[in-house]
Write an enzyme that holds these catalytic residues in place. Structure first.
Site, mmCIF file in Angstrom:
data_model
loop_
_atom_site.group_PDB
_atom_site.id
_atom_site.type_symbol
_atom_site.label_atom_id
_atom_site.label_comp_id
_atom_site.label_asym_id
_atom_site.label_seq_id
_atom_site.Cartn_x
_atom_site.Cartn_y
_atom_site.Cartn_z
ATOM 1 N N ASP A 1 39.342 -27.898 12.602
ATOM 2 C CA ASP A 1 40.298 -27.666 11.516
ATOM 3 C C ASP A 1 39.675 -27.881 10.139
ATOM 4 O O ASP A 1 40.375 -28.005 9.135
ATOM 5 C CB ASP A 1 41.500 -28.618 11.657
ATOM 6 C CG ASP A 1 42.459 -28.195 12.758
ATOM 7 O OD1 ASP A 1 42.286 -27.106 13.310
ATOM 8 O OD2 ASP A 1 43.384 -28.987 13.064
ATOM 9 N N ASP A 31 48.417 -40.030 20.824
ATOM 10 C CA ASP A 31 47.873 -40.494 22.097
ATOM 11 C C ASP A 31 48.799 -41.509 22.771
ATOM 12 O O ASP A 31 49.067 -41.426 23.972
ATOM 13 C CB ASP A 31 46.477 -41.099 21.893
ATOM 14 C CG ASP A 31 46.395 -42.028 20.684
ATOM 15 O OD1 ASP A 31 47.441 -42.329 20.074
ATOM 16 O OD2 ASP A 31 45.277 -42.456 20.334
#
Length: 495
Positions: free
Chosen positions: A93, A241
């Site tokens: 990105d 996560d």
């Protein structure tokens, strides 16, 4: 007198919560010690029939990692696994010049026969979670290994982790983080101390008893079916996560933590990088507490697992209790010496020093696991423990703000932790383009708090009629050192 009783009440509640957290840590230590006595057979991956070797996709989510991309890709290319059963996705990105150099290196690796793809998005929607989710759409692998840009898995990493998926109930295999620059500075030593406690005491202590643990965002591998079954990656918290980990375990997927498989990585060497990382982790923990608490309470998991799961999600919130105890300790010093009828209360409150002893004992076993036992290592541990405690308290304002933002639902951008590619003092980070150049208002307040706790030390000599009260002097000294360290490192490191 009303104000005094409010201070006493808040102070007492905070101390009680810290004690409960310490007792939970002691329970994890007991679990950890029990787990050390168990011997487990390590499964072996059969490579004799290539058609039976599981297909693995490695995802490398990166964003403006100019200083470590070459090292990352060179290291990943060395992983020992059949190339015809391996795919690498560079989920890039980036918006800087690293895009071009990464593209060149990927083309060179493709020439070696490695299946490595450079995947770009038009925007950073969902940040890291969004990148992982995007890559999953085209991932060929049955299993998805994830590494952040500063991680350097050893060549046999896949051979040591993939075999555990022979158990169809396992959704994630997580490995322990190592630290290639552990001894670079006081800051890196303190970070390593904290992370070692998490990756030994907490991860083993929970996992060995079937309680929920978290995938640590990197250095682990997922069963793709598990990701989809749990609802896929979501970017509505700063710790995607932890979020997916709990959703997966609430779906009855099992996690396997491998303490003896170490994945080396680089610790932040400048305090601004450590700040951004701490802020994201602590705010994300609070966000996930708000998101997951009801699901945990209403699930059909065992009560003890619910309790440890709730305390796990409240880990970062302990900084709020620590900060309140610290700030209120000076008014409490004066209250103690002005209201004689509260003498019994303060005698009872002295019991809460047991929390510190519990932490001291728990972290010793972690330290011994890393450095070994013996008298001289124990002496070194005493210094390391108090340095860690002091600087951790110095971060308490910063982390409390993060926690409050998380609980109150204030959204913020996912701020990546700058990487440096630094292993020794000879390497310099001064010209790293990703470092924040201007200290925040929080830093100024931390400097004022250092002066506040210096006043607390001075007060020990002046309160009371018996020549002073030094019961809180060591505590205020540690707070002075901690906030002073954080303030001066932030100012003079251009953090």
């Amino acid at each position: 007198m009303v104000l005094e009783y409010i201070i006493i009440t808040v102070y007492t509640i905070s101390l009680v919560l810290i004690l409960l957290y310490a007792i939970a840590q002691l329970n994890l230590l007991i679990n950890y010690l029990k787990a050390q006595k168990k011997k487990e057979n390590t499964p072996i991956l059969d490579l004799s029939d290539i058609n039976k070797v599981p297909y693995v996709t490695i995802q490398l989510p990166v964003y403006n990692e100019l200083y470590v991309m070459e090292r990352l890709l060179s290291n990943i290319a060395k992983l020992d696994y059949p190339h015809e059963r391996l795919e690498i996705q560079v989920l890039d990105d980036s918006t800087d010049e690293s895009v071009d150099s990464t593209a060149v290196q990927i083309k060179e690796l493709q020439k070696t026969g490695l299946d490595i793809q450079h995947i770009r998005r038009e925007n950073r929607q969902g940040f890291k979670a969004g990148a992982l989710k995007e890559g999953l759409k085209t991932a060929k692998g049955e299993f998805i290994a994830i590494f952040d840009a500063d991680f350097l898995p050893k060549e046999n990493w896949l051979l040591e982790t993939v075999p555990y998926f022979k158990n169809p109930g396992i959704g994630v295999v997580q490995t322990r983080w190592g630290h290639i620059n552990r001894n670079y500075s006081t800051l890196t030593k303190i970070q390593a101390f904290a992370l070692d406690a998490h990756f030994t005491l907490e991860q083993v202590g929970r996992n060995s008893q079937g309680h929920f643990i978290n995938f640590n965002g990197t250095a682990g591998i997922w069963r793709k079916e598990c990701i989809y079954d749990a609802g896929n990656w979501e970017g509505d918290t700063l710790t995607e996560d932890l979020d997916l980990s709990y959703r997966a375990q609430l779906k009855n997927w099992k996690f396997k933590y491998l303490e003896n498989v170490v994945t080396p990585a680089e610790l932040p060497v400048v305090i601004s990088a450590a700040r951004s990382q701490q802020f994201r982790w602590n705010k994300g923990g609070a966000e996930n507490f708000q998101k997951m608490l009801k699901r945990i309470i209403t699930s059909n998991i065992p009560f003890k697992t619910k309790l440890h799961g709730t305390l796990h999600l409240l880990n970062s919130s302990m900084f709020t209790c620590i900060f309140l105890v610290a700030v209120l300790s000076i008014p409490m010093l004066y209250i103690k010496n002005e209201y004689a009828h509260l003498k019994i209360y303060f005698l009872v409150m002295s019991f809460f020093i047991v929390s510190t002893f519990i932490f001291f004992i728990c972290y010793w076993f972690m330290y011994k696991r890393t450095y070994g036992g013996g008298f001289w290592n124990f002496i070194k541990y005493i210094g390391a423990f108090f340095a860690f405690f002091s600087i951790a308290m110095g971060f308490s304002l910063h982390n409390t703000i993060a926690v409050l933002e998380g609980h109150l639902g204030k959204k913020s951008e996912f701020v990546r932790t700058p990487k440096f590619n630094i292993k020794s003092l000879k390497d310099s980070w001064k010209n790293n383009k990703y470092i924040r150049k201007r200290p925040s208002l929080h830093v100024i307040i931390e400097g004022l708090l250092a002066l506040y706790f210096a006043f607390g030390m001075y007060s020990a000599f002046t309160v009371g009629d018996q020549g002073g009260d030094f019961g809180l002097f060591p505590f205020h000294l540690m707070l002075f050192v901690g906030f002073g360290y954080v303030f001066f490192k932030s100012i003079f490191s251009k953090a």
